[in-house]
Design a protein around this motif. Structure first.
Motif, mmCIF file in Angstrom:
data_model
loop_
_atom_site.group_PDB
_atom_site.id
_atom_site.type_symbol
_atom_site.label_atom_id
_atom_site.label_comp_id
_atom_site.label_asym_id
_atom_site.label_seq_id
_atom_site.Cartn_x
_atom_site.Cartn_y
_atom_site.Cartn_z
ATOM 1 N N GLN A 65 92.013 85.536 27.644
ATOM 2 C CA GLN A 65 90.966 85.148 26.682
ATOM 3 C C GLN A 65 91.566 84.545 25.414
ATOM 4 O O GLN A 65 90.970 83.676 24.786
ATOM 5 C CB GLN A 65 90.103 86.359 26.316
ATOM 6 C CG GLN A 65 89.227 86.835 27.455
ATOM 7 C CD GLN A 65 88.568 88.172 27.147
ATOM 8 O OE1 GLN A 65 88.145 88.415 26.027
ATOM 9 N NE2 GLN A 65 88.482 89.042 28.132
ATOM 10 N N ALA A 66 92.767 85.029 25.042
ATOM 11 C CA ALA A 66 93.405 84.559 23.810
ATOM 12 C C ALA A 66 93.642 83.053 23.844
ATOM 13 O O ALA A 66 93.461 82.373 22.829
ATOM 14 C CB ALA A 66 94.715 85.295 23.581
ATOM 15 N N PHE A 67 94.034 82.531 25.003
ATOM 16 C CA PHE A 67 94.274 81.085 25.094
ATOM 17 C C PHE A 67 92.986 80.311 24.843
ATOM 18 O O PHE A 67 92.976 79.284 24.167
ATOM 19 C CB PHE A 67 94.860 80.724 26.466
ATOM 20 C CG PHE A 67 96.328 81.052 26.574
ATOM 21 C CD1 PHE A 67 97.279 80.204 26.037
ATOM 22 C CD2 PHE A 67 96.756 82.218 27.187
ATOM 23 C CE1 PHE A 67 98.634 80.504 26.109
ATOM 24 C CE2 PHE A 67 98.096 82.531 27.257
ATOM 25 C CZ PHE A 67 99.044 81.673 26.726
ATOM 26 N N ARG A 68 91.892 80.822 25.385
ATOM 27 C CA ARG A 68 90.592 80.164 25.209
ATOM 28 C C ARG A 68 90.189 80.172 23.724
ATOM 29 O O ARG A 68 89.775 79.150 23.168
ATOM 30 C CB ARG A 68 89.581 80.921 26.061
ATOM 31 C CG ARG A 68 88.195 80.391 26.057
ATOM 32 C CD ARG A 68 88.064 79.111 26.857
ATOM 33 N NE ARG A 68 86.667 78.730 26.842
ATOM 34 C CZ ARG A 68 85.786 79.139 27.753
ATOM 35 N NH1 ARG A 68 86.168 79.875 28.782
ATOM 36 N NH2 ARG A 68 84.525 78.790 27.668
ATOM 37 N N ILE A 69 90.356 81.338 23.093
ATOM 38 C CA ILE A 69 89.981 81.489 21.682
ATOM 39 C C ILE A 69 90.870 80.600 20.809
ATOM 40 O O ILE A 69 90.401 79.862 19.948
ATOM 41 C CB ILE A 69 90.105 82.972 21.260
ATOM 42 C CG1 ILE A 69 89.106 83.829 22.039
ATOM 43 C CG2 ILE A 69 89.896 83.141 19.761
ATOM 44 C CD1 ILE A 69 89.459 85.313 22.068
ATOM 45 N N GLU A 127 92.643 77.932 21.561
ATOM 46 C CA GLU A 127 92.494 76.489 21.740
ATOM 47 C C GLU A 127 91.162 75.994 21.201
ATOM 48 O O GLU A 127 91.065 74.872 20.719
ATOM 49 C CB GLU A 127 92.702 76.128 23.216
ATOM 50 C CG GLU A 127 94.185 76.190 23.566
ATOM 51 C CD GLU A 127 94.502 76.197 25.049
ATOM 52 O OE1 GLU A 127 93.644 75.793 25.851
ATOM 53 O OE2 GLU A 127 95.611 76.622 25.405
ATOM 54 N N GLU A 128 90.143 76.836 21.274
ATOM 55 C CA GLU A 128 88.846 76.408 20.756
ATOM 56 C C GLU A 128 88.848 76.370 19.222
ATOM 57 O O GLU A 128 88.264 75.495 18.616
ATOM 58 C CB GLU A 128 87.763 77.350 21.267
ATOM 59 C CG GLU A 128 86.436 76.637 21.453
ATOM 60 C CD GLU A 128 85.599 77.287 22.528
ATOM 61 O OE1 GLU A 128 84.508 77.732 22.189
ATOM 62 O OE2 GLU A 128 86.047 77.371 23.698
ATOM 63 N N LEU A 129 89.523 77.340 18.598
ATOM 64 C CA LEU A 129 89.510 77.430 17.134
ATOM 65 C C LEU A 129 90.719 76.783 16.487
ATOM 66 O O LEU A 129 90.800 76.721 15.265
ATOM 67 C CB LEU A 129 89.440 78.895 16.699
ATOM 68 C CG LEU A 129 88.203 79.679 17.140
ATOM 69 C CD1 LEU A 129 88.318 81.121 16.696
ATOM 70 C CD2 LEU A 129 86.950 79.052 16.572
ATOM 71 N N ARG A 130 91.677 76.321 17.301
ATOM 72 C CA ARG A 130 92.934 75.783 16.778
ATOM 73 C C ARG A 130 93.581 76.810 15.840
ATOM 74 O O ARG A 130 93.990 76.498 14.714
ATOM 75 C CB ARG A 130 92.714 74.466 16.046
ATOM 76 C CG ARG A 130 91.965 73.406 16.807
ATOM 77 C CD ARG A 130 92.803 72.714 17.849
ATOM 78 N NE ARG A 130 94.033 72.139 17.340
ATOM 79 C CZ ARG A 130 94.151 70.886 16.921
ATOM 80 N NH1 ARG A 130 93.127 70.090 16.919
ATOM 81 N NH2 ARG A 130 95.306 70.427 16.525
ATOM 82 N N THR A 131 93.667 78.026 16.300
ATOM 83 C CA THR A 131 94.222 79.117 15.497
ATOM 84 C C THR A 131 95.030 80.018 16.427
ATOM 85 O O THR A 131 94.564 80.340 17.517
ATOM 86 C CB THR A 131 93.072 79.917 14.853
ATOM 87 O OG1 THR A 131 92.369 79.054 13.963
ATOM 88 C CG2 THR A 131 93.576 81.112 14.070
ATOM 89 N N PRO A 132 96.235 80.428 16.030
ATOM 90 C CA PRO A 132 97.052 81.251 16.914
ATOM 91 C C PRO A 132 96.492 82.676 17.073
ATOM 92 O O PRO A 132 95.817 83.178 16.185
ATOM 93 C CB PRO A 132 98.416 81.279 16.231
ATOM 94 C CG PRO A 132 98.149 80.971 14.804
ATOM 95 C CD PRO A 132 96.925 80.108 14.765
ATOM 96 N N VAL A 133 96.799 83.280 18.216
ATOM 97 C CA VAL A 133 96.277 84.619 18.519
ATOM 98 C C VAL A 133 97.429 85.547 18.908
ATOM 99 O O VAL A 133 98.289 85.185 19.708
ATOM 100 C CB VAL A 133 95.248 84.586 19.675
ATOM 101 C CG1 VAL A 133 94.718 85.981 19.962
ATOM 102 C CG2 VAL A 133 94.096 83.643 19.358
#
Lengths: 92, 382
Positions: free
Chosen positions: B148-152, B154-160
């Protein structure tokens, strides 16, 4: 207050060291070629920012790349530094 | 859907593999090491088409991954404790440059004195870094959250950051349901947004004057806040696709009529569940709130769950010196001026300290006892 329209990835035009109102640099002095025939072409190699180049008319200065260090004026005749301020206006 | 018995490190590696990472930058550190070991085996066996960059430090590991991400590659790294501290400078760069990097952090206590045991201190040190931080309760969570982190990101352009505790999770075997590769590939479509483009060169990370800096930071903060709506929707979609049980920002457990709530994140949530079940059998009205997303902090959602309880026991496996536990501070801020509950912030399990069911029960009892001060942090296990 309106949010400024900025790129998502903080970035500027190619070669720009800084993002400022004029998209460029914060110079105090800028070099000007006053006597083109006296300019030593080797001065191109001295410019740390690649702001000098040569075309059919002789040496030319790219002011988007120049940070106003004055090395060219010191190393070659025919170039002088002229006072100029291009940075952001404000309290310093 | 496959059922396997794997460690938390393997779950992290498997999550990254299913996400088809393209660049892995890594410097060996324990307990994060086995995740890299497993990923390098996937690469060696030809199961994962990924460039593994070996570097001379954790600082360089994240720098390499940041460069790869700027070029548009899906990038991943794993680290913990001292390695994360060394990465800190680049961590802020990655967040400011809005790169969708995903990093596994096998939480370990920070030096000094030197410790190799599980604790959340390393993740807490990155509170203000601009990274979205997810905490995992078990090995299933590690894999689900990594995907899920990759999806979040890439959508927000913010690292997780996907946090899982060293040893307790990284080295412990648990049953994990693994989704099919094709379905994960469909769940995570690769939408490259390279900042480095040969045909359209830009100066990345330019010196920025005060007139633009605030605007950049405002936009960065907005992106992190958007995660408050995105994390639950990605989790819901994930559950629908893969039949998982991933929670959104928080999970409430037996909170219906609860008078006392335990709030925790990480592996201690599992332990608290056992205690809640035990106390519920005895007729005590107690519930549990699991915090999955710590950054951004889901203050509104926490308030909705806690505004009617009388006692709150917050379990913090970290200490912010001079303040108390990081989670307890955030919860007190979220509930400021609302209700009159006793909020007992408990510092527990530091540097691998024992935090089993009986220890948590003592903290719960202490919260309800008269000598509990609602504005102080209790140190447990001295």
């Amino acid at each position: 207050m309106a949010l400024k329209n900025l790129p998502i990835v903080p970035s500027g035009d190619p070669g720009a060291l800084a993002e400022a109102a004029n998209a460029g640099l914060q110079r105090i002095n800028r070099p000007e070629i006053i006597e083109p025939e006296k300019v030593n072409p080797v001065v191109i190699l001295y410019c740390p920012d690649g702001a000098l180049s040569m075309d059919e008319s002789g040496i030319v200065i790219n002011y988007k790349l120049c940070k106003g260090c004055g090395i060219c004026a010191k190393e070659s005749e025919g170039i002088v530094m002229v006072p100029e301020y291009t940075g952001p206006k404000g309290i310093f | 859907m496959n059922k396997v018995l794997i460690t938390g490190s393997e779950a992290a590696a498997l999550g990254a593999k299913l996400a088809n990472i393209e660049v892995l930058g890594y410097y060996p550190i324990t307990p994060a090491f086995p995740a890299m070991e497993r990923l390098s085996k996937y690469i060696e066996d030809g199961e994962l088409n990924c460039k593994f960059i070996r570097v001379e430090s954790d600082h360089s590991a994240l720098a390499a991954v940041l460069g790869a991400s700027l070029a548009g590659a899906r990038s991943y790294t794993v680290t913990n404790s001292q390695g994360l501290l060394l990465m800190t400078e680049v961590a802020y760069h990655a967040a400011g440059l809005r790169q969708p990097i995903v990093m596994g952090v096998a939480n370990r206590a920070l030096s000094a004195p030197h410790s190799r045991f599980p604790e959340h201190g390393d993740a807490i040190s990155q509170a203000a870094s601009g990274w979205i931080q997810l905490f995992c309760e078990n090995n299933q969570d590690i894999m689900d959250n990594t995907i899920q982190a990759f999806r979040i990101a890439e959508e927000l352009r913010t690292p997780v950051m996907v946090n899982y505790e060293g040893y307790i999770q990284s080295h412990t075997l648990e049953e994990v349901f693994v989704p099919d590769q094709e379905k994960v590939t469909a769940f995570l479509p690769l939408n490259r947004q390279p900042a480095l483009d040969i045909n359209n060169p830009r100066g990345v990370n330019t010196v920025t004057g005060p007139e633009f800096y605030t605007d950049y930071k405002y936009k960065q903060n907005e992106a992190v806040l958007q995660a408050l709506t995105l994390i639950p929707s990605v989790a819901a979609e994930y559950n629908k696709e893969f039949g998982g049980k991933s929670c959104g920002l928080l999970e409430s457990y037996r909170m219906e009529d609860a008078e006392h709530a335990i709030v925790a994140m990480g592996s201690i949530v599992s332990t608290s569940r056992l205690l809640v079940d035990e106390l519920r059998k005895q007729g005590k009205k107690i519930g549990l709130v699991k915090v999955k997303a710590w950054r951004p902090f889901p203050a509104k959602e926490i308030f909705e769950l806690l505004h009617n309880v009388r006692y709150v026991t917050v379990l913090d496996k970290n200490i912010v010196f001079g303040v108390g536990g990081a989670l307890a501070s955030d919860i007190k801020a979220a509930l400021y001026g609302k209700g009159n509950m006793v909020i007992n912030g408990v510092i527990i399990g530091l540097g691998g300290g024992k935090c089993g069911v009986s220890e948590i029960k003592e903290t719960v009892d202490h919260t309800e006892s008269s000598d509990s001060d609602k504005n102080r942090s209790e140190w447990f296990g001295l």
